[in-house]
Scaffold this motif. Structure first.
Motif, mmCIF file in Angstrom:
data_model
loop_
_atom_site.group_PDB
_atom_site.id
_atom_site.type_symbol
_atom_site.label_atom_id
_atom_site.label_comp_id
_atom_site.label_asym_id
_atom_site.label_seq_id
_atom_site.Cartn_x
_atom_site.Cartn_y
_atom_site.Cartn_z
ATOM 1 N N SER A 83 -6.956 4.777 3.289
ATOM 2 C CA SER A 83 -5.626 4.360 3.723
ATOM 3 C C SER A 83 -4.558 4.927 2.798
ATOM 4 O O SER A 83 -4.763 5.035 1.586
ATOM 5 C CB SER A 83 -5.529 2.828 3.737
ATOM 6 O OG SER A 83 -6.452 2.281 4.653
ATOM 7 N N ALA A 85 -0.987 4.680 0.858
ATOM 8 C CA ALA A 85 -0.251 3.598 0.200
ATOM 9 C C ALA A 85 0.713 4.207 -0.797
ATOM 10 O O ALA A 85 0.631 5.396 -1.130
ATOM 11 C CB ALA A 85 -1.205 2.636 -0.496
ATOM 12 N N ASP A 89 3.389 0.569 -5.988
ATOM 13 C CA ASP A 89 4.010 -0.338 -5.016
ATOM 14 C C ASP A 89 4.754 -1.424 -5.788
ATOM 15 O O ASP A 89 4.144 -2.188 -6.541
ATOM 16 C CB ASP A 89 2.931 -0.950 -4.134
ATOM 17 C CG ASP A 89 3.515 -1.604 -2.892
ATOM 18 O OD1 ASP A 89 4.676 -2.061 -2.957
ATOM 19 O OD2 ASP A 89 2.823 -1.672 -1.866
ATOM 20 N N THR A 211 9.871 -1.870 2.882
ATOM 21 C CA THR A 211 10.022 -3.013 3.784
ATOM 22 C C THR A 211 11.167 -3.899 3.315
ATOM 23 O O THR A 211 11.558 -3.874 2.140
ATOM 24 C CB THR A 211 8.737 -3.856 3.843
ATOM 25 O OG1 THR A 211 8.468 -4.419 2.550
ATOM 26 C CG2 THR A 211 7.542 -3.027 4.294
ATOM 27 N N ARG A 229 9.883 -4.266 -0.540
ATOM 28 C CA ARG A 229 8.802 -3.498 -1.145
ATOM 29 C C ARG A 229 9.275 -2.065 -1.297
ATOM 30 O O ARG A 229 9.860 -1.495 -0.375
ATOM 31 C CB ARG A 229 7.529 -3.537 -0.302
ATOM 32 C CG ARG A 229 6.743 -4.825 -0.432
ATOM 33 C CD ARG A 229 5.459 -4.776 0.373
ATOM 34 N NE ARG A 229 4.640 -3.642 -0.007
ATOM 35 C CZ ARG A 229 4.194 -2.732 0.865
ATOM 36 N NH1 ARG A 229 4.527 -2.799 2.140
ATOM 37 N NH2 ARG A 229 3.443 -1.734 0.449
ATOM 38 N N ARG A 298 2.920 7.739 5.851
ATOM 39 C CA ARG A 298 3.388 6.366 5.988
ATOM 40 C C ARG A 298 2.367 5.409 5.392
ATOM 41 O O ARG A 298 1.201 5.413 5.813
ATOM 42 C CB ARG A 298 3.646 6.030 7.450
ATOM 43 C CG ARG A 298 4.755 6.874 8.080
ATOM 44 C CD ARG A 298 4.939 6.536 9.548
ATOM 45 N NE ARG A 298 6.064 7.265 10.114
ATOM 46 C CZ ARG A 298 5.989 8.491 10.617
ATOM 47 N NH1 ARG A 298 4.823 9.133 10.604
ATOM 48 N NH2 ARG A 298 7.045 9.094 11.113
ATOM 49 N N PRO A 299 2.772 4.603 4.418
ATOM 50 C CA PRO A 299 1.839 3.642 3.827
ATOM 51 C C PRO A 299 1.216 2.750 4.891
ATOM 52 O O PRO A 299 1.886 2.300 5.820
ATOM 53 C CB PRO A 299 2.720 2.846 2.863
ATOM 54 C CG PRO A 299 3.835 3.778 2.518
ATOM 55 C CD PRO A 299 4.097 4.570 3.769
ATOM 56 N N GLY A 300 -0.074 2.509 4.741
ATOM 57 C CA GLY A 300 -0.813 1.713 5.706
ATOM 58 C C GLY A 300 -1.530 2.548 6.736
ATOM 59 O O GLY A 300 -2.424 2.053 7.427
ATOM 60 N N GLY A 301 -1.152 3.835 6.855
ATOM 61 C CA GLY A 301 -1.799 4.719 7.816
ATOM 62 C C GLY A 301 -3.169 5.164 7.339
ATOM 63 O O GLY A 301 -3.522 5.064 6.159
#
Length: 388
Positions: A83, A85, A89, A211, A229, A298-301
């Motif tokens: 993933s 990220a 963060d 976010t 975030r 894109r983070p989370g992808g």
């Protein structure tokens, strides 16, 4: 009269049948003559007995391209998935006592500088408190000035005997206490101003807002959790899960190519952290690959990665040289008397230059480059040099 006519018709039919029979026989004979002539013309010309026999045999052998692959440096490649990220963060929340949000100044996807205000909180009460403390400082300074003035007059009179030393010491203590009260008032005001400054939600470092979970009018406090975030510096990473057996061949700084799911574009990356622990259930560890910022990341992808490192020397062959059946991969090599031999192999990395052969070949063999599917072990061929 009738009898004579019938006899004439019978004679005519017999004559026609005989003629057709001779035409058929003549056609068959002509075909046979043509076949005999073709056979004679296609026979090789007679020459010296040994030389003619050898030349005729070689002429009917299949011509096959062969080459010796040698050994080449091949980067070891490990495939992994994981993933995306933010590399660092940063959750941003309430640092002060909170209150009612008056404005939110940024949106997700926006770049911000270190210390930039992300959202403001109502501070009307705190402003009045700070004004009161500022006034108390002025009062304390006035008291300190008065105490200093009285001490100065007393010091001028003590030499004439009008003021005792005990009274003078009291005036000195009064002056020192007044100065101390000034410092206390100043410290209290500074503390209040610092608290007021913490009412603003600020970026802890320069980076990209990922976010936002706060809106104007919302009441927030220290228990409100994460309001924003951020990705520090906009740097991303892929947290790739790698098998335990493959991790030992990867080093920090190893080159990588990251491809997000659903896209054909790859992005260069670099391994910056190896897993300190291995999951005892999956026997995998998370290798962290740093990637420069790109809007497509894109983070989370989900993404796949090819990690390169630990170069080996192996023979390289084109795909056309490698055959596969139920027993596995193999190639044909040219052995003694130009007869093909089957050689089982184990393939490794696939590069732009070809497929690495990690087992089965030394590199000095003559390998059939193409047409292997039409050959059989033990078959004699006419090898010609090919190009890898």
């Amino acid at each position: 009269m009738n009898y004579e006519s019938s006899g004439m018709y019978a004679l005519t039919d017999e004559t026609g049948t005989s003629r057709r029979r001779w035409l058929i026989l003549g056609g068959v004979a002509a075909i046979i003559v043509v076949l005999i002539l073709a056979f004679v013309l296609m026979r090789p010309a007679a020459g010296p007995a040994a030389g003619a026999a050898s030349g005729s045999s070689d002429a009917h052998l299949p011509t096959v391209s062969v080459a010796s692959p040698g050994r080449n440096a091949v980067d070891r490649m490990v495939s992994a998935t994981g993933s995306l990220a933010a590399r660092v963060d940063m959750p941003v929340g309430v640092a002060g006592e909170g209150g009612r949000v008056t404005a939110v100044l940024v949106q997700p996807g926006q770049w911000v500088a270190a210390g930039q205000v992300l959202a403001t909180v109502d501070r009307s009460v705190q402003v009045q408190t700070a004004s009161s403390l500022a006034a108390s400082i002025a009062v304390a300074k006035s008291d300190a000035a008065l105490a200093q003035s009285e001490l100065n007059r007393a010091q001028a009179l003590v030499g004439r005997g009008f003021i005792s030393k005990a009274d003078l010491e009291k005036l000195v203590a009064t002056r020192d206490a007044a100065n101390a009260r000034v410092k206390v008032a100043q410290a209290t005001l500074a503390e209040t101003q610092a608290r007021n400054a913490r009412l603003d939600i600020r970026a802890p470092a320069a980076g990209l807002v990922l976010t936002r979970s706060v809106e104007p009018g919302q009441i927030i406090s220290s228990g409100s959790g994460t309001l924003f975030r951020m990705a520090k510096g906009g740097e991303m990473e892929l947290r790739a899960e790698v098998a335990e057996s493959d991790i030992k061949g990867i080093t920090v700084g190893a080159r990588a190519e990251v491809t997000p799911v659903g896209g054909g574009q790859s992005f260069p990356g670099q391994v910056w952290q190896l897993p300190p622990v291995i999951d005892p259930q999956t026997r995998r560890g998370v290798v962290r690959i740093a990637i420069p910022y790109n809007a497509a990341l894109r983070p989370g992808g989900f993404a796949s990665a090819s990690i390169y490192g630990g170069a080996n020397t192996s023979p390289l062959l084109p795909n056309s040289a490698i055959q596969t059946d139920a027993t596995g991969n193999f190639v044909y090599i040219v052995g003694k008397d130009d007869k093909v031999e089957r050689r089982p192999i184990k393939t490794g990395e696939v590069t732009d230059r070809g497929v690495a052969i990690v087992e089965g070949l030394n590199g000095d063999e003559r390998v059939v480059l193409a047409a292997g599917a039409f050959l059989a072990p033990g078959q004699k061929i006419k090898p010609v040099p090919g190009k890898l």
